[in-house]
Design an enzyme around this catalytic site. Sequence first.
Site, PDB file in Angstrom:
ATOM      1  N   HIS A 142      28.902  30.703  30.628  1.00  0.00           N
ATOM      2  CA  HIS A 142      30.352  30.856  30.455  1.00  0.00           C
ATOM      3  C   HIS A 142      30.744  32.284  30.072  1.00  0.00           C
ATOM      4  O   HIS A 142      31.812  32.767  30.436  1.00  0.00           O
ATOM      5  CB  HIS A 142      30.829  29.865  29.387  1.00  0.00           C
ATOM      6  CG  HIS A 142      32.319  29.784  29.236  1.00  0.00           C
ATOM      7  ND1 HIS A 142      33.114  29.080  30.125  1.00  0.00           N
ATOM      8  CD2 HIS A 142      33.159  30.317  28.314  1.00  0.00           C
ATOM      9  CE1 HIS A 142      34.384  29.185  29.737  1.00  0.00           C
ATOM     10  NE2 HIS A 142      34.438  29.929  28.653  1.00  0.00           N
ATOM     11  N   CYS A 198      35.752  23.720  29.827  1.00  0.00           N
ATOM     12  CA  CYS A 198      35.694  24.590  31.018  1.00  0.00           C
ATOM     13  C   CYS A 198      35.237  23.779  32.229  1.00  0.00           C
ATOM     14  O   CYS A 198      34.160  23.194  32.216  1.00  0.00           O
ATOM     15  CB  CYS A 198      34.748  25.755  30.784  1.00  0.00           C
ATOM     16  SG  CYS A 198      34.518  26.770  32.260  1.00  0.00           S
ATOM     17  N   CYS A 208      31.703  25.120  33.659  1.00  0.00           N
ATOM     18  CA  CYS A 208      30.440  25.001  32.937  1.00  0.00           C
ATOM     19  C   CYS A 208      29.697  23.753  33.442  1.00  0.00           C
ATOM     20  O   CYS A 208      30.318  22.811  33.953  1.00  0.00           O
ATOM     21  CB  CYS A 208      30.688  24.898  31.432  1.00  0.00           C
ATOM     22  SG  CYS A 208      30.915  26.509  30.627  1.00  0.00           S
ATOM     23  N   HIS A 213      33.716  33.952  37.810  1.00  0.00           N
ATOM     24  CA  HIS A 213      33.885  33.387  39.146  1.00  0.00           C
ATOM     25  C   HIS A 213      34.765  34.279  39.997  1.00  0.00           C
ATOM     26  O   HIS A 213      35.499  35.118  39.479  1.00  0.00           O
ATOM     27  CB  HIS A 213      34.510  31.990  39.072  1.00  0.00           C
ATOM     28  CG  HIS A 213      35.966  31.998  38.683  1.00  0.00           C
ATOM     29  ND1 HIS A 213      36.408  32.254  37.405  1.00  0.00           N
ATOM     30  CD2 HIS A 213      37.097  31.801  39.425  1.00  0.00           C
ATOM     31  CE1 HIS A 213      37.727  32.198  37.361  1.00  0.00           C
ATOM     32  NE2 HIS A 213      38.176  31.934  38.575  1.00  0.00           N
ATOM     33  N   GLN A 251      36.779  34.265  44.211  1.00  0.00           N
ATOM     34  CA  GLN A 251      37.401  33.360  45.168  1.00  0.00           C
ATOM     35  C   GLN A 251      37.192  33.863  46.588  1.00  0.00           C
ATOM     36  O   GLN A 251      36.823  35.020  46.810  1.00  0.00           O
ATOM     37  CB  GLN A 251      38.907  33.268  44.891  1.00  0.00           C
ATOM     38  CG  GLN A 251      39.240  32.752  43.502  1.00  0.00           C
ATOM     39  CD  GLN A 251      40.745  32.637  43.309  1.00  0.00           C
ATOM     40  OE1 GLN A 251      41.410  31.884  44.007  1.00  0.00           O
ATOM     41  NE2 GLN A 251      41.275  33.400  42.383  1.00  0.00           N
ATOM     42  N   ASN A 281      39.569  38.146  40.467  1.00  0.00           N
ATOM     43  CA  ASN A 281      40.505  38.631  39.453  1.00  0.00           C
ATOM     44  C   ASN A 281      39.826  38.415  38.114  1.00  0.00           C
ATOM     45  O   ASN A 281      39.589  37.280  37.730  1.00  0.00           O
ATOM     46  CB  ASN A 281      41.808  37.833  39.476  1.00  0.00           C
ATOM     47  CG  ASN A 281      42.491  37.882  40.836  1.00  0.00           C
ATOM     48  OD1 ASN A 281      42.611  38.948  41.424  1.00  0.00           O
ATOM     49  ND2 ASN A 281      42.908  36.742  41.332  1.00  0.00           N
ATOM     50  N   HIS A 286      35.465  31.780  32.706  1.00  0.00           N
ATOM     51  CA  HIS A 286      34.112  31.602  33.260  1.00  0.00           C
ATOM     52  C   HIS A 286      33.935  32.515  34.489  1.00  0.00           C
ATOM     53  O   HIS A 286      34.830  32.582  35.339  1.00  0.00           O
ATOM     54  CB  HIS A 286      33.932  30.130  33.657  1.00  0.00           C
ATOM     55  CG  HIS A 286      32.508  29.767  33.922  1.00  0.00           C
ATOM     56  ND1 HIS A 286      31.795  28.914  33.099  1.00  0.00           N
ATOM     57  CD2 HIS A 286      31.656  30.163  34.889  1.00  0.00           C
ATOM     58  CE1 HIS A 286      30.561  28.790  33.583  1.00  0.00           C
ATOM     59  NE2 HIS A 286      30.466  29.542  34.659  1.00  0.00           N
TER      60      HIS A 286
HETATM   61 ZN   LIG Z   1      32.562  27.820  31.548  1.00  0.00          ZN
END
Ligand SMILES: [Zn+2]
Length: 289
Positions: free
Chosen positions: A77, A36, A39, A130, A132, A117, A128
């Site tokens: 994660h 990832c 991470c 997150h 935007q 999304n 993970h």
């Molecule tokens: Zn991750």
Amino acid sequence: MTHELRLDPLTREWVAIVADRQDRPNLAADRSAGGCPFCVGGLEAPEPYTVRAFENRWPPFRGKDGAAEVVLYSSDHQGSFATIGVPGARAVVDLWAERTEALLARPEIEYVLVFENRGALVGATIPHPHGQIYAFPFVPPVPAREAAVAAEHGCPLCTAVRDEVDAADRVVRDEEGWLTYVPYASGYPYGVVLAPHRHVESLAALDEAGRDGLAAALVDTVARYDRLFDREMPYLMWIHPGVHVHVHFAPPLRSADTPRFVASGELGSGLLGNPVAPETAAEALRALD
Ligand SMILES: [Zn+2]
Ligand SMILES: [Zn+2]
Ligand SMILES: [Zn+2]
């Protein structure tokens, strides 16, 4: 490799042609943290962090056309708004506000959209947690429309918050100055809006209590979603500053196993058809306390 904004002559609206993004990493099928990039120790997060923002390596537009950034919500994660707690969500809200202001300070930037999304169903390529940020060299059509409505009719969020509190049957939660409700004319099954009672234009303009209230509302919303169908709920989420800051959530499911597609009759007409009555959706979400 074509990468530019093009004006559709039929609608006079912009389309971003982003034909060099097919080589983006796609870890959607793999829920493990191996490889990832988000991470700690990964490509985009070499050092330990709580929250983190950085430039998107695969931006849909850049330079004079705008900017794109990625915001990491947590170094965990497996985390999400449902698990990072109110202090964790507050750190995300503060970073959103900070990045928004920094991008708006650039002379070529006119509007900043914070969004997320969540889930492979809506195209998230890395699980993970997150979101935007897109920074545009113009005010895009949806917030421009909201601003035009506000200019003609007065702030529609101030009105909606008051009316929804009075009607009560579409309210999901009303705490710490933030109302979570299913809009009267929601176009999305189980879609909700989070709005502060106070007329505040932007995330940056929220005071400490306002930011804490938003953080708590985000944690609460995603936790309810995850309980609704007893699965990690995929969703689209975006934040509209400009008039009266508010957050939209739009899950792409109509039931636990049935995706809701925006179909031809809807796309072709511009008229969304919502298969779940807003009052029914609100009742179901409210019951998940
Ligand atoms: Zn991750
Ligand atoms: Zn308002
Ligand atoms: Zn909006």
